[in-house]
Every structure is written in structure tokens, then in C-alpha cells.
Design an enzyme around this catalytic site. Structure first.
Site, PDB file in Angstrom:
ATOM      1  N   LYS A  11       0.856  -1.180   0.000  1.00  0.00           N
ATOM      2  CA  LYS A  11       0.000   0.000   0.000  1.00  0.00           C
ATOM      3  C   LYS A  11       0.895   1.233   0.000  1.00  0.00           C
ATOM      4  O   LYS A  11       1.672   1.449   0.929  1.00  0.00           O
ATOM      5  CB  LYS A  11      -0.900  -0.008   1.231  1.00  0.00           C
ATOM      6  CG  LYS A  11      -1.870   1.163   1.281  1.00  0.00           C
ATOM      7  CD  LYS A  11      -2.840   0.999   2.429  1.00  0.00           C
ATOM      8  CE  LYS A  11      -3.810   2.153   2.539  1.00  0.00           C
ATOM      9  NZ  LYS A  11      -4.698   2.003   3.698  1.00  0.00           N
ATOM     10  N   LYS A  45      -2.213  -1.684  -3.811  1.00  0.00           N
ATOM     11  CA  LYS A  45      -3.085  -0.506  -3.780  1.00  0.00           C
ATOM     12  C   LYS A  45      -2.255   0.763  -3.829  1.00  0.00           C
ATOM     13  O   LYS A  45      -1.272   0.847  -3.078  1.00  0.00           O
ATOM     14  CB  LYS A  45      -3.866  -0.574  -2.477  1.00  0.00           C
ATOM     15  CG  LYS A  45      -4.696   0.626  -2.166  1.00  0.00           C
ATOM     16  CD  LYS A  45      -5.365   0.436  -0.848  1.00  0.00           C
ATOM     17  CE  LYS A  45      -6.179   1.682  -0.544  1.00  0.00           C
ATOM     18  NZ  LYS A  45      -6.778   1.626   0.746  1.00  0.00           N
ATOM     19  N   SER A  51     -10.268   5.399  -4.636  1.00  0.00           N
ATOM     20  CA  SER A  51     -11.219   6.503  -4.772  1.00  0.00           C
ATOM     21  C   SER A  51     -10.762   7.553  -5.784  1.00  0.00           C
ATOM     22  O   SER A  51     -11.555   8.020  -6.603  1.00  0.00           O
ATOM     23  CB  SER A  51     -11.460   7.146  -3.406  1.00  0.00           C
ATOM     24  OG  SER A  51     -10.247   7.614  -2.842  1.00  0.00           O
TER      25      SER A  51
HETATM   26  C1  PBG Z   1      -7.431   2.842   5.589  1.00  0.00           C
HETATM   27  C2  PBG Z   1      -7.853   2.826   4.156  1.00  0.00           C
HETATM   28  C3  PBG Z   1      -7.732   3.842   3.219  1.00  0.00           C
HETATM   29  C4  PBG Z   1      -8.278   3.371   2.029  1.00  0.00           C
HETATM   30  C5  PBG Z   1      -8.713   2.075   2.269  1.00  0.00           C
HETATM   31  N1  PBG Z   1      -8.429   1.742   3.584  1.00  0.00           N
HETATM   32  C6  PBG Z   1      -7.237   5.237   3.394  1.00  0.00           C
HETATM   33  C7  PBG Z   1      -5.822   5.485   3.702  1.00  0.00           C
HETATM   34  O1  PBG Z   1      -4.980   4.593   3.838  1.00  0.00           O
HETATM   35  O2  PBG Z   1      -5.501   6.647   3.852  1.00  0.00           O
HETATM   36  C8  PBG Z   1      -8.365   4.135   0.746  1.00  0.00           C
HETATM   37  C9  PBG Z   1      -9.343   3.610  -0.265  1.00  0.00           C
HETATM   38  C10 PBG Z   1      -9.604   4.525  -1.415  1.00  0.00           C
HETATM   39  O3  PBG Z   1      -8.976   5.580  -1.580  1.00  0.00           O
HETATM   40  O4  PBG Z   1     -10.494   4.177  -2.204  1.00  0.00           O
HETATM   41  N2  PBG Z   1      -8.478   2.459   6.452  1.00  0.00           N
END
Ligand code: PBG
Length: 327
Positions: free
Chosen positions: A197, A251, A277
Site C-alpha cells: 500500500k 493498492k 477513490s
Molecule cells: C485505511 C484505508 C484507506 C483506504 C482504504 N483503507 C485510506 C488510507 O490509507 O488513507 C483508501 C481507499 C480509497 O482511496 O479508495 N483504512
């Protein structure tokens, strides 16, 4: 000029020929829909930076899942918006926390027809907005956070999760969660690990969707990965497999197709990718202006993610494109 013997265009001449030789086929069953459920709402609220997506009430969540199942999308991931946040994110593991209430409700409405993979993290539940608990200096305390993740995993398993999906990028999170699940009698509950991630600007709209901002203008760069790094992702993915991950995820998706490809050839478990997103919002925004054909670009992007090596894709487009895909 002499015509060449090899003419690749022969196989592109008709739709039937093109279908016959397609190397990648995106299917409905590859899609996982992310959904948001709020403890305080009694009717769904639009998320302005994610057109077509909602913060759901419990009832509208059930309706949304029913609609997804009817459209052939049978897997969801779920994010909770609690009424109350505190330093330890206590609602994340509370039996009466919104995520647990929602999981129990969905399981009782739909039985095993639906695959439930709740997000396992603290940021939606902490008042400071970080994915872990903080130490005395205000830094995220890795090992104290693992203890919280263990409690959340057990609470989600008790509420009916098929797999839990830890997304906080703490070191050792998969092993710690595996131990906790096994110790509590949930050896049948799996782990979809956010193994890779990146610290990405593409999560922007998600923060609006879950009402999360990090206090003091902080960010997640001490736990999420640096976009400059590629080999590091193999290390992250292999560590998670070693610790018992059942599925590993990369991701975001499109800016890391090289990484998806690397991970898919290095591991022997299924690989997921999260089309996040910001990736969704960019397509929607350009399509709204008439600058691109949104459906065509969505399909092209998701096909590319699968072509790179993802077996399944978390995407806000799941419902919208399901009708265009084979099962
Ligand atoms: C953390 C989490 C995030 C997303 C999924 N799980 C946000 C982050 O790490 O800041 C992002 C998903 C997206 O942007 O669609 N709980």
C-alpha cells in the site's frame, strides 16, 4: 509494396474473432464493491467526490448489497463511520460498533451468498485519524497497534466476516491477526492483506467518504510505502504470505501495474488490486465534462489491472459496469 505474410489485423476483423483471441477477460466475479456504512445516518448521503457512491444507513446498505447480488457482484468490502471516535478507536472492536452491527445484519439477510471482507483499520475510528494508536511522542506505535488489530479481527470474525482486510501497514500485522483469529476459534476466517500500500494522493476522495483527517496536518508516510520503490513491494508481499495471508493486495492499482505484475509472479496466493477513490473520481470528473467516455475508460482501466496480474479488483465501478461483463 509486397504485402507482409503476417497480418495481425486478420484477428481483429470481427467482434467474434476479437473475443476468441482476447487474452484477458474481466468478469463480474472478479469485482469487489467497497461500501460505507454510517452509525448516525437514517438515509443514504451522497459522497460528492465519489459520484454515485453513498454513506449508507444500515437499511440502505442492505438494499445496496441486495442490488449488487442481483447484478452478480457477490463480494464486498465495508468501511464503518462511527458516531464516536477516541484515541484508541474503541468502536472498531466493540461488539456494538457499526461495522460489527452491519456485518451481522448482512450475514443474517444474505447468508453465505455474499462474501464479506471488512476493512480492518483504526483511522475511521480514532480521533487523531491515524491507522494506529500513538505513543507518547505522537508517533504511531507499531506493536501497541497490533494488539488493537487482534481485537478488531476477532470482533469482525464474531460478527460474520469471511476474511478480514487489514489496511494499516503495520509490520507484523498479518501474523498477529492470524494468531488472534486461530486463538479465538476462527481458523476458518481468512486474511485479505493490504500487503502493498503506497503513500498515495489518490486516497483523497476516500477521506471525505469516511470523514477522516489527520490532526496537525500529519500524514501516513511512516507506514505507507514510498511510490519510488518497486522491489520493496515484493518484500512486503512475501512477508505477508509467510505470515499467513490468504490473498495479497496491491493498492492503488493503475500507478502500480509494474508492482501488480511483480507480485503476481512471485506469490502463489490470489492477488487483489484496489482501484481506489481517486482513480474512480478522475474518471468520473473527466466523463462529467464530456472529455472522455467514462464507461469505456473504466473498462479499459480495470482490464489493464487484470492484465497486469490481479485476480480480483476492488472498485467503486463494480455495480455500474457489472451489466457489461460476463459472469
Ligand atoms: C485505511 C484505508 C484507506 C483506504 C482504504 N483503507 C485510506 C488510507 O490509507 O488513507 C483508501 C481507499 C480509497 O482511496 O479508495 N483504512
Amino acid at each position: 509494396m509486397e504485402s507482409p505474410l503476417i497480418r495481425p489485423r486478420r484477428l481483429r476483423r470481427t467482434p467474434a474473432l476479437r473475443r476468441l483471441v482476447a487474452e484477458t477477460t474481466l468478469l463480474r466475479r472478479d469485482l469487489i464493491a467497497p461500501l460505507f456504512v454510517s452509525e448516525t445516518l437514517t438515509s443514504p448521503a451522497k459522497i460528492s467526490s465519489l459520484p454515485g457512491q453513498f454513506q449508507h444507513s444500515l437499511d440502505s446498505l442492505v438494499a445496496a448489497v441486495d442490488d449488487l447480488l442481483g447484478a452478480g457482484v457477490t463480494a464486498i468490502t465495508l468501511f464503518g463511520l462511527p458516531a464516536m471516535k477516541d484515541a484508541h478507536g474503541s468502536q472498531a472492536s466493540d461488539e456494538q460498533g457499526i461495522l460489527q452491527v452491519a456485518l451481522r445484519r448482512l450475514r443474517s439477510e444474505f447468508g453465505d451468498e455474499v462474501v464479506l471482507m471488512p476493512d480492518l483499520c483504526l483511522d475511521e475510528f480514532t480521533d487523531h485519524g491515524h491507522c494506529g494508536v500513538l505513543d507518547g511522542r505522537g508517533d504511531v506505535d507499531n506493536d501497541a497497534t497490533l494488539l488493537r488489530y487482534q481485537e478488531i479481527a476477532v470482533a469482525q470474525a464474531q460478527a460474520g466476516a469471511d476474511l478480514v482486510a487489514p489496511s494499516g501497514m503495520m509490520d507484523g500485522q498479518v501474523g498477529a491477526i492470524r494468531d488472534a483469529l486461530d486463538g479465538a476459534g476462527f481458523s476458518h476466517v481468512g486474511i485479505l492483506a493490504y500487503a502493498v500500500k503506497y503513500h498515495s494522493g489518490l486516497f483523497g476522495p476516500f477521506r471525505e467518504a469516511v470523514d477522516v483527517s489527520i490532526v496537525g496536518g500529519g500524514n501516513r508516510s511512516t507506514y505507507q510505502q514510498d511510490p519510488a520503490n518497486r522491489r520493496e513491494s515484493l518484500r512486503e508481499a512475501l512477508l505477508d504470505v509467510e505470515q499467513g495471508a490468504d490473498i495479497v493486495m496491491v493498492k492503488p492499482a493503475l500507478t502500480y501495474l509494474d508492482v501488480i505484475s511483480d507480485v503476481a509472479s512471485a506469490v502463489d496466493v490470489p492477488v487483489a488490486a484496489y482501484h481506489v477513490s481517486g482513480e474512480y473520481a478522475m474518471v468520473k470528473a473527466a466523463a462529467e465534462r464530456g472529455w472522455i467516455d467514462g464507461d469505456a475508460v473504466a473498462l479499459e482501466q480495470l482490464t489493464a489491472v487484470k492484465r497486469a496480474g490481479a485476480d480480483m479488483i476492488l472498485t467503486y465501478f463494480a455495480r455500474e459496469i457489472a451489466g457489461k461483463l460476463d459472469g
